[in-house]
Design an enzyme around this catalytic site. Structure first.
Site, PDB file in Angstrom:
ATOM      1  N   LYS A 238       0.854  -1.188   0.000  1.00  0.00           N
ATOM      2  CA  LYS A 238       0.000   0.000   0.000  1.00  0.00           C
ATOM      3  C   LYS A 238       0.892   1.241   0.000  1.00  0.00           C
ATOM      4  O   LYS A 238       1.743   1.387   0.873  1.00  0.00           O
ATOM      5  CB  LYS A 238      -0.894   0.009   1.246  1.00  0.00           C
ATOM      6  CG  LYS A 238      -1.718   1.287   1.423  1.00  0.00           C
ATOM      7  CD  LYS A 238      -2.495   1.251   2.727  1.00  0.00           C
ATOM      8  CE  LYS A 238      -1.609   1.273   3.944  1.00  0.00           C
ATOM      9  NZ  LYS A 238      -0.894   2.595   4.098  1.00  0.00           N
TER      10      LYS A 238
ATOM     11  N   ASP B  79      -6.079   0.142   8.570  1.00  0.00           N
ATOM     12  CA  ASP B  79      -5.681   0.047   7.162  1.00  0.00           C
ATOM     13  C   ASP B  79      -6.275  -1.167   6.450  1.00  0.00           C
ATOM     14  O   ASP B  79      -6.209  -1.241   5.216  1.00  0.00           O
ATOM     15  CB  ASP B  79      -4.153  -0.041   7.043  1.00  0.00           C
ATOM     16  CG  ASP B  79      -3.483   1.306   7.236  1.00  0.00           C
ATOM     17  OD1 ASP B  79      -4.188   2.322   7.350  1.00  0.00           O
ATOM     18  OD2 ASP B  79      -2.234   1.341   7.286  1.00  0.00           O
TER      19      ASP B  79
END
Length: 296
Positions: free
Chosen positions: A16, A142
């Site tokens: 990410k 997340d």
């Protein structure tokens, strides 16, 4: 089709990348409010699951030795959370994590591993649900965006997700010097927690348009992370010396990324950095993520 007992489902857990990360406040419970532009790289860890007589968990890969293989690992936390929600489905499984990404490096490795585990196990166990994001949020802020796995803007503590269609191809190099950073310590070291939100996102179709937009943004965690981990500054300098379009730290560090005008430029820069710093994690890649569907 093979019987499910013989079936192995493998998923890539993509890195990410926070192209921009603004800290806009803090809730009463201590969670920070964020506004972040996120893409996913075409590289990541690999999670494989298959049915077994007893539960097992194995970790391998370049960075596997630095990762716990007990119940504190987010992969097993994801398995346990899904099993608790669907106890009638949670047969014993063997899970293998190939850890290709650095640990505690600001590119969502653990969260992406958890998201891949949830997706792989729902496929293996035959679970159809729209609750994965809610389950993921119990594992970490997340995880929902890693479940989404495509270009997005994340707000709140990370759970408010707005997808972005037709985001441009970004040639990138990711670099980590091998020094882990502590996300809680970085947030604790922040001086200003009440910054402006990201500027409105225009239609972006080229690398130069993305970099022009990013020039109006920041990563508000950088100063705190560099103060705690000065080696991040060395990584930023090394990347700037490769003539990129833009250099920035991802997440809470210490992985930094550079954006280039072409894939060839990124490959050339990565090769030079590898020669200069053979002990660093250096990889040329691009955004776009990976196929989130299960394979055999």
């Amino acid at each position: 089709m093979l019987d499910s007992v013989e079936r192995t489902i493998s998923l890539i857990a993509p890195a990410k990348i926070n192209l921009a990360l603004h800290v806009t406040g803090r809730r009463d419970d201590g969670y920070h409010l964020l506004d972040s532009l996120v893409v996913f790289a075409h590289i990541g860890d690999k999670v494989s699951v298959k049915c077994a007589m007893l539960d097992s968990f194995e970790v391998s890969g370049r960075f596997g030795c630095a990762l716990p293989d007990d119940e504190t690992n987010l992969v097993l936390k994801a398995r346990n959370a899904l099993r608790a929600r669907f106890p009638e489905k949670g047969a014993p499984v063997a899970i293998h994590l190939e850890k290709r990404l650095p640990i505690a490096s600001g590119i969502g490795g653990g969260s992406s591993d958890a998201a891949a585990t949830l997706r792989a196990l729902t496929a293996l166990w035959g679970i159809e649900t729209d609750e994965l994001a809610a389950i993921g949020l119990t594992l970490g802020a997340d995880v929902p965006m890693c479940l989404y796995g495509r270009p997005l803007v994340a707000r709140g503590i990370g759970e408010e997700i707005e997808g972005i269609d037709d985001f441009p191809h970004l040639p990138m190099v990711l670099v980590n010097s091998g020094v882990a950073t502590s996300t809680p310590q970085v947030f604790s070291a922040l001086i200003n927690r009440d910054n402006q939100s990201l500027p409105g996102l225009p239609k972006l179709s080229r690398v130069d348009e993305v970099c022009a937009y990013l020039g109006q943004t920041d990563n508000h965690l950088f100063s705190a992370a560099e103060k705690l981990t000065p080696a991040i500054g060395d990584v930023m300098t090394a990347l700037r010396n490769t003539d990129p379009r833009l250099v920035r730290m991802s997440g809470s560090g210490g992985t930094c990324f550079a954006i280039y005008g072409s894939d060839q430029e990124a490959e050339t820069a990565a090769a030079a950095l590898k020669r200069a710093q053979p002990g660093w994690f250096v990889v040329a890649t691009h955004n776009g993520g990976v196929d989130l569907g299960p394979d055999r």
